[in-house]
Design a protein around this motif. Structure first.
Motif, short mmCIF file in Angstrom:
data_model
loop_
_atom_site.label_atom_id
_atom_site.label_comp_id
_atom_site.label_asym_id
_atom_site.label_seq_id
_atom_site.Cartn_x
_atom_site.Cartn_y
_atom_site.Cartn_z
N ALA A 7 1.05 4.27 -20.62
CA ALA A 7 1.66 5.33 -19.82
C ALA A 7 2.28 4.75 -18.55
CB ALA A 7 0.62 6.39 -19.47
N ALA A 8 1.61 3.80 -17.92
CA ALA A 8 2.14 3.17 -16.71
C ALA A 8 3.44 2.44 -17.00
CB ALA A 8 1.11 2.22 -16.12
N ARG A 9 3.50 1.75 -18.13
CA ARG A 9 4.73 1.05 -18.49
C ARG A 9 5.87 2.03 -18.74
NH1 ARG A 9 1.00 -2.29 -21.34
NH2 ARG A 9 1.31 -1.08 -23.25
N GLU A 10 5.58 3.12 -19.42
CA GLU A 10 6.62 4.11 -19.68
C GLU A 10 7.10 4.75 -18.38
OE1 GLU A 10 6.02 6.90 -22.86
OE2 GLU A 10 4.74 5.51 -23.98
N MET B 9 3.03 12.97 -15.97
CA MET B 9 2.64 14.35 -16.26
C MET B 9 3.07 14.75 -17.66
SD MET B 9 3.64 15.97 -12.54
CE MET B 9 3.42 17.68 -13.06
N ALA B 10 4.25 14.32 -18.10
CA ALA B 10 4.73 14.65 -19.44
C ALA B 10 3.87 13.98 -20.51
CB ALA B 10 6.19 14.23 -19.60
N LEU B 11 3.25 12.86 -20.17
CA LEU B 11 2.38 12.16 -21.11
C LEU B 11 0.95 12.65 -21.05
CD1 LEU B 11 3.74 8.51 -20.62
CD2 LEU B 11 4.22 10.08 -22.51
N GLY B 12 0.70 13.65 -20.22
CA GLY B 12 -0.64 14.22 -20.16
C GLY B 12 -1.56 13.61 -19.14
N TYR B 13 -0.99 12.91 -18.16
CA TYR B 13 -1.79 12.30 -17.09
C TYR B 13 -1.48 12.97 -15.76
CZ TYR B 13 -2.79 8.63 -20.48
OH TYR B 13 -3.20 7.95 -21.59
N GLU B 14 -2.34 12.73 -14.79
CA GLU B 14 -2.15 13.27 -13.46
C GLU B 14 -1.86 12.13 -12.49
OE1 GLU B 14 -1.67 16.03 -10.50
OE2 GLU B 14 -1.98 16.41 -12.64
N PRO B 15 -0.68 12.09 -11.86
CA PRO B 15 -0.38 11.01 -10.91
C PRO B 15 -1.05 11.30 -9.55
CG PRO B 15 1.50 12.47 -11.12
CD PRO B 15 0.47 12.98 -12.09
N GLU B 16 -1.85 10.38 -9.11
CA GLU B 16 -2.51 10.49 -7.79
C GLU B 16 -1.73 9.60 -6.83
OE1 GLU B 16 -6.57 8.70 -6.35
OE2 GLU B 16 -6.97 10.54 -7.47
N VAL B 17 -0.93 10.21 -5.97
CA VAL B 17 0.07 9.48 -5.18
C VAL B 17 -0.42 9.29 -3.74
CG1 VAL B 17 2.46 9.45 -4.37
CG2 VAL B 17 1.89 10.48 -6.59
N ARG B 18 -0.25 8.07 -3.24
CA ARG B 18 -0.42 7.78 -1.82
C ARG B 18 0.92 7.24 -1.31
NH1 ARG B 18 -4.60 3.59 -0.53
NH2 ARG B 18 -4.28 4.36 1.59
N ARG B 19 1.53 7.95 -0.39
CA ARG B 19 2.82 7.52 0.16
C ARG B 19 2.60 6.71 1.42
NH1 ARG B 19 2.96 12.43 -1.93
NH2 ARG B 19 4.58 12.93 -3.49
N LEU B 20 3.35 5.62 1.55
CA LEU B 20 3.25 4.71 2.70
C LEU B 20 1.79 4.37 2.98
CD1 LEU B 20 5.86 6.49 5.00
CD2 LEU B 20 6.26 4.69 3.31
N PRO B 21 1.09 3.78 2.02
CA PRO B 21 -0.35 3.55 2.17
C PRO B 21 -0.73 2.43 3.13
CG PRO B 21 0.42 2.59 0.12
CD PRO B 21 1.59 3.34 0.70
N ASN B 22 0.22 1.56 3.46
CA ASN B 22 -0.10 0.41 4.31
C ASN B 22 0.92 0.30 5.44
OD1 ASN B 22 -0.86 -1.99 5.47
ND2 ASN B 22 -0.37 -3.28 3.70
N PRO B 23 0.57 0.79 6.65
CA PRO B 23 1.52 0.72 7.78
C PRO B 23 1.98 -0.70 8.10
CG PRO B 23 -0.34 2.15 8.28
CD PRO B 23 -0.69 1.44 7.02
N GLU B 24 1.17 -1.69 7.75
CA GLU B 24 1.53 -3.08 8.03
C GLU B 24 2.37 -3.70 6.91
OE1 GLU B 24 -1.98 -5.24 8.95
OE2 GLU B 24 -2.46 -4.05 10.73
N GLY B 25 2.54 -2.97 5.85
CA GLY B 25 3.39 -3.43 4.75
C GLY B 25 4.48 -2.41 4.48
#
Length: 329
Positions: free
Chosen positions: A12-15, A77-93
């Protein structure tokens, strides 16, 4: 439907990464890279693909990456998974824009499947539209789609502000055409005939002889730069301006840019499902004085992130994309 095994999650991640490649980006620069580790996908901006002249802050690069992030989300989501998103997770990166964990989800709904089905079909348009008007219910639906991601799609329904936006676009285009650095940057992403590159704007992606659109004419990028490149213009070519719209966000920080990209892509996929294409005109937004003018006088103080026209087309434009191996670290 993939099973919830580690192999299923990896597939699923590759798709999701493959789907991300079909997101729109300024000049089709595709300014992103991905890394997949277990159940986590990392999205990074690629600074080597940032437009250093027209996008010094990386705003347009981040919007492009936001569109790619939405493709990741809708695919999972279309593949039946739930994406757990963190936006801008690293202020130093600062180049790490988001991480997405692949979590067990549920059967996708009809709307999710509708948007996912348009990921590879959606195309950017660079000419006029047919005279068929945008139905008000569809326009209202696009406004709701953008709002669902925290962005504000503002259709321009009267002539005066549309004329102002067209005039500002033309003025910015004329100024940029006299700036050698702007021109050289644009030429870097204009693919000549026969090019085997998988990025940039192909010659079939814009008309050889762009026709003036009515009632307002929005200047187009000059990708051919004096050469007879582009798709042949047919007699039945469409010349309607279409529906002019602004995409805005309440703020103008990096997270707002990312959200703008997600809202833009969600709206574009919904539009594509109903046969609507979009043409982008960001020239005026690349000049800080004109962007500030638009913010104050046409966006009620919100930050303008995109100027576009939308409508129905006769023929789809051509596009190219890099392969997953090109973008996976």
């Amino acid at each position: 439907m993939n099973t919830r095994t580690s192999e299923g999650i990896a597939q699923a991640a590759r798709e999701a990464v493959e789907a991300a490649l079909w997101a729109p980006s300024i000049h089709n620069t595709q300014p992103w890279t991905f890394a997949v580790s277990g159940d986590e996908i990392s999205l990074r901006a690629d600074p080597d693909r940032r437009l250093r002249v027209s996008d010094p802050t990386g705003r347009q690069m981040t919007i492009s990456c936001g569109a790619a992030l939405f493709n990741v989300r809708i695919t999972l989501m279309a593949l039946g998974y739930e994406p757990e998103v963190r936006r801008l997770p690293n202020p130093e990166g600062p180049m790490l824009l988001a991480t997405v964990r692949v979590r067990p989800g549920r059967e996708p709904g009809e709307h999710t499947r509708l948007l996912y089905g348009e990921v590879q079909r959606r195309r950017t348009h660079r000419a006029g539209f047919t005279a068929l008007p945008m139905p008000d219910p569809l326009t209202d639906a696009l406004v709701r789609e953008a709002a669902a991601e925290g962005a504000h799609l503002a259709p321009v329904r009267s002539d005066a502000p549309a004329r102002v936006l067209a005039a500002l676009t033309g003025a910015a285009q004329d100024v940029q055409a006299q700036d050698r650095q702007f021109v050289l940057e644009l030429m870097r992403w204009a693919r000549p005939p026969g090019s085997a590159r998988r990025d940039g704007v192909p010659v079939a992606g814009y008309p050889t002889d762009p026709r003036r659109t009515y009632p307002q004419h929005f200047a187009s990028r000059d990708y051919s730069r004096g050469n007879e490149w582009g798709a042949a213009t047919e007699e039945r070519v469409s010349t309607s301006t279409g529906l002019v719209a602004l995409l805005c966000t309440p703020g103008d920080a990096r997270e707002d840019w990312l959200i703008a990209g997600e809202g833009l892509q969600r709206m574009l996929l919904h539009a594509s499902a109903y046969g609507v294409s979009a043409a982008f005109h960001t020239q005026a937004l690349e000049m800080c004085e004109l962007r500030e003018f638009i913010r104050r006088h046409l966006c009620s103080g919100e930050a303008p992130q995109m100027i576009m026209r939308m409508g129905f087309v006769l023929d789809e434009s051509e596009s190219v994309r890099r392969t997953p191996s090109d973008v996976l670290e």
